[in-house]
Design a protein around this motif. Structure first.
Motif, short mmCIF file in Angstrom:
data_model
loop_
_atom_site.label_atom_id
_atom_site.label_comp_id
_atom_site.label_asym_id
_atom_site.label_seq_id
_atom_site.Cartn_x
_atom_site.Cartn_y
_atom_site.Cartn_z
N ILE A 138 0.78 -1.13 0.25
CA ILE A 138 0.30 0.40 -0.13
C ILE A 138 1.26 0.96 -0.11
CG2 ILE A 138 -2.21 1.27 0.92
CD1 ILE A 138 -2.38 -1.47 -0.18
N ILE A 139 1.51 1.64 -0.83
CA ILE A 139 1.69 2.43 -1.49
C ILE A 139 2.25 4.13 -2.23
CG2 ILE A 139 4.81 1.59 -0.32
CD1 ILE A 139 4.91 0.65 -3.72
N ASN A 140 0.61 3.99 -2.88
CA ASN A 140 -0.06 4.28 -3.79
C ASN A 140 -1.67 4.62 -3.39
OD1 ASN A 140 -1.45 2.55 -5.45
ND2 ASN A 140 0.56 1.74 -6.60
N LEU A 141 -2.30 5.56 -3.44
CA LEU A 141 -3.99 5.59 -3.28
C LEU A 141 -4.72 4.78 -4.14
CD1 LEU A 141 -5.50 7.65 -2.12
CD2 LEU A 141 -5.93 8.60 -4.46
N GLN A 142 -4.53 4.32 -5.13
CA GLN A 142 -5.20 3.81 -5.82
C GLN A 142 -5.05 1.99 -5.03
OE1 GLN A 142 -4.05 2.62 -9.79
NE2 GLN A 142 -5.20 0.67 -10.06
N ASN A 143 -3.77 1.31 -4.64
CA ASN A 143 -3.71 -0.02 -3.87
C ASN A 143 -4.33 0.42 -2.86
OD1 ASN A 143 -2.18 -0.36 -5.56
ND2 ASN A 143 -0.36 -0.28 -4.97
N LEU A 144 -4.35 1.36 -2.31
CA LEU A 144 -5.37 1.75 -0.60
C LEU A 144 -6.58 1.48 -0.81
CD1 LEU A 144 -5.14 2.64 1.95
CD2 LEU A 144 -5.09 4.81 1.76
N LEU A 145 -7.40 2.39 -2.21
CA LEU A 145 -8.97 2.42 -2.04
C LEU A 145 -8.59 1.17 -2.49
CD1 LEU A 145 -9.03 5.72 -4.40
CD2 LEU A 145 -9.98 5.14 -1.77
N LEU B 116 -10.97 -5.47 1.01
CA LEU B 116 -11.53 -5.99 2.65
C LEU B 116 -12.63 -5.75 3.23
CD1 LEU B 116 -8.34 -5.12 4.70
CD2 LEU B 116 -8.99 -6.99 3.46
N THR B 117 -13.72 -5.30 2.26
CA THR B 117 -15.77 -4.83 3.08
C THR B 117 -16.03 -6.57 3.11
OG1 THR B 117 -15.29 -2.76 1.88
CG2 THR B 117 -17.36 -4.06 2.59
N SER B 118 -16.66 -5.67 4.37
CA SER B 118 -17.49 -7.36 5.03
C SER B 118 -16.92 -8.65 4.95
CB SER B 118 -18.57 -7.85 4.06
OG SER B 118 -18.82 -7.14 3.78
N LEU B 119 -15.31 -8.72 5.34
CA LEU B 119 -14.49 -9.93 5.29
C LEU B 119 -13.70 -9.38 6.39
CD1 LEU B 119 -11.91 -10.33 2.36
CD2 LEU B 119 -14.42 -11.10 2.68
N SER B 120 -14.12 -8.87 7.85
CA SER B 120 -13.56 -9.62 9.02
C SER B 120 -14.30 -9.51 9.79
CB SER B 120 -12.36 -8.05 9.09
OG SER B 120 -11.94 -7.33 10.37
N TYR B 121 -13.84 -10.64 10.96
CA TYR B 121 -15.00 -10.11 12.57
C TYR B 121 -14.69 -9.09 13.33
CZ TYR B 121 -15.04 -14.99 11.37
OH TYR B 121 -16.19 -16.41 10.08
N ILE B 122 -13.76 -7.95 12.85
CA ILE B 122 -13.13 -7.45 13.75
C ILE B 122 -13.44 -6.01 13.20
CG2 ILE B 122 -12.57 -9.11 15.84
CD1 ILE B 122 -9.75 -7.91 14.99
N VAL C 298 -5.83 6.66 6.16
CA VAL C 298 -4.90 5.82 6.69
C VAL C 298 -4.45 6.18 8.67
CG1 VAL C 298 -3.82 5.39 4.61
CG2 VAL C 298 -2.41 6.85 6.83
N ILE C 299 -4.36 4.94 9.05
CA ILE C 299 -3.97 5.51 10.41
C ILE C 299 -2.46 5.60 10.59
CG2 ILE C 299 -3.22 3.19 11.19
CD1 ILE C 299 -5.81 4.96 13.06
N GLY C 300 -1.85 5.94 9.79
CA GLY C 300 -0.65 6.35 9.86
C GLY C 300 0.26 6.24 8.96
N TRP C 301 1.90 6.01 8.87
CA TRP C 301 2.62 6.26 7.89
C TRP C 301 3.34 4.99 8.29
CZ3 TRP C 301 1.39 6.57 2.97
CH2 TRP C 301 1.01 8.22 2.71
#
Length: 465
Positions: A116-123, A129-135, A161-164
């Motif tokens: 995750i080093i560019n905006l496209q990868n982040l988006l 990940l939507t709807s895949l996590s229990y937490i 992002v939460i931070g770098w």
């Protein structure tokens, strides 16, 4: 996936409005015998048991015999999703985390593919990940030499992002380059400009490269000893000192991850007292295992920085007891077993699978050492929430916050056995350990997502923060 998932938690304890009664609740004032009222996923009130009136509600959870603590926040995991889900994936990783009492994780920007080093990868990662996590989860962004000069894209990413996260030595991932000393100056300025924390893997690359070349060829040293010698504490100390100088110069908020030596913690503490905006994380494996364990067990305990001598382990506990450690992160870094069972230790993947056992291990070890749980629990709850801007939602049992709760018994044990592992690849250095404590239930926003009798909930309720 762990066998405990086959049945799922009972439906009758999934209610919108409920009371948590009869537990010993960890609050800002310490442990208290109180009732927690929850409505629509939020803590509404905390009522003294002996004086409070019975409140009409649709459900009651009896926490008798349990400590009730805030859901743990793990600011350092690698769930490798998307792209390397055969190593883990957020579904199994979040399952294992929930089984260990963790209700929020911050996923690192590398080991997924692409990084995750560019905006496209982040988006794309956020969408995937939507709807895949229990937490619940947040995402780190990666700052490398590749994206340092793209200020517009960094600004767009910083909002999501939460931070770098950056490395001061080789990361082991091809598309996540470490920062040179000059590039770190740029990263410090960029993180300050975008008002985000810069988390650093602090080992001095030039020293590691030189010592690796020397020790690989050392005629009288076995490979495991050579690996330890290639990444000494001095390389960690050198990197931390350099980063602290830059943080002081530029006013950057920095967070050192997986610090392994009390000497280095002491240097960070001095900088903190001088006004540098800095926090320090260590990991359970640096507080439990030592270099002798690595020499005996090998790759399953390979990590970077490596495990240290027992005197360093004991020194870290002194730092913790003295309030010099800010957070505990699992640094859960999974892989296929074949990546650990290599002929050469140099070729084995460096990382430890442990997110399920972080707080079982920490509570167990603290109790053995007589370290107060009042000192230990904030390292995975309020301290993390405060540092990363989540204090208005997570990290405490307080009215208005998410009802993320963990029910812990200190009079029951937990055996770390393969059939109970929640993570994808069933191996861990914790296997075979018996912890003198047990996670009975884990709640996310007022819903029981794990119960030690009935297993995991079927719904994946986690959201991106």
């Amino acid at each position: 996936m762990a066998k405990v998932l086959t049945e799922g938690v009972k439906e009758d304890i999934k209610t919108e409005e409920l009371l948590v009664k009869n537990g010993l609740v960890f609050t800002e004032e310490g442990f208290r015998e109180v009732t927690i009222k929850i409505n629509e996923g939020k803590i509404v009130s905390i009522v003294e048991d002996e004086a409070g009136p019975m409140i009409e509600t649709t459900g009651i959870i009896d926490a008798s015999g349990c400590l009730v603590v805030p859901g743990f926040i793990d600011a350092h995991v690698h769930f490798n999703d998307p792209g390397r889900t055969d190593w883990e994936g957020i579904e199994t990783g979040s399952c294992a985390a929930a089984m260990g009492g963790t209700t929020t994780i911050f996923d690192m920007p590398l080991n997924c593919s692409p990084s995750i080093i560019n905006l496209q990868n982040l988006l794309e990662k956020r969408e995937y990940l939507t709807s895949l996590s229990y937490i619940d989860y947040a995402l780190w962004g990666g700052m490398t030499g590749t994206n340092l000069n793209n200020s517009q894209e960094l600004a767009q990413m910083s909002e999501r992002v939460i931070g770098w996260k950056s490395f001061m030595s080789e990361s082991g991932i091809d598309d996540f380059k470490y920062l040179s000393p000059n590039e770190l100056k740029q990263a410090m300025q960029a993180a300050k400009e975008h008002d985000k924390i810069l988390a650093l893997h602090a080992e001095w690359e030039n020293d590691i490269a030189r010592l690796t070349a020397i020790n690989k060829k050392h005629p009288s040293m076995n490979e495991r000893s050579a690996f330890l010698a290639s990444r000494p504490i001095s390389a960690e100390e050198k990197a931390v000192c350099y980063a602290l100088e830059l943080a002081a110069k530029y006013g950057t908020a920095i967070h050192f991850v997986h610090i392994s030596s009390p000497k280095v913690v002491g240097l960070i503490e001095q900088a903190k007292r001088s006004g540098v905006d800095v926090t320090v994380e260590t990991c359970p494996h640096y507080l439990i295992f030592d270099e002798e364990d690595f020499l005996r067990e090998g790759a399953i305990l390979k990590c970077a920085p490596p495990l240290r001598p027992r005197v360093e382990v004991e020194g870290l506990w002194e730092c913790l007891a003295n309030g010099m450690i800010d957070t505990i992160g699992s640094d859960h870094s999974p892989c296929l077993y074949s990546m650990k069972s290599t002929e050469s230790i140099w070729d084995a993947w460096g990382g430890i699978q442990g997110v399920q056992f972080t707080w079982l291990a920490m509570v167990d070890e603290a109790l053995k050492r007589g370290v107060s749980l009042k000192q230990v629990f904030p390292l995975g709850t309020s301290n993390v929430a405060d540092r990363f801007g989540l204090a208005d939602r997570k990290g405490r049992i307080s009215p208005g916050l998410d009802a993320d709760l963990v029910f812990i018994r200190l009079d029951e044990t937990t055996a770390a056995e393969q059939e109970s592992f929640g993570f994808r690849n069933p191996f861990s250095p914790y296997e075979g350990r018996i912890f003198s404590t047990r996670i009975k239930k884990t709640m996310l926003r007022g819903r029981v997502i794990y119960d030690d009798e009935f297993g995991m909930a079927n719904e994946k309720l986690g959201v991106c923060l």
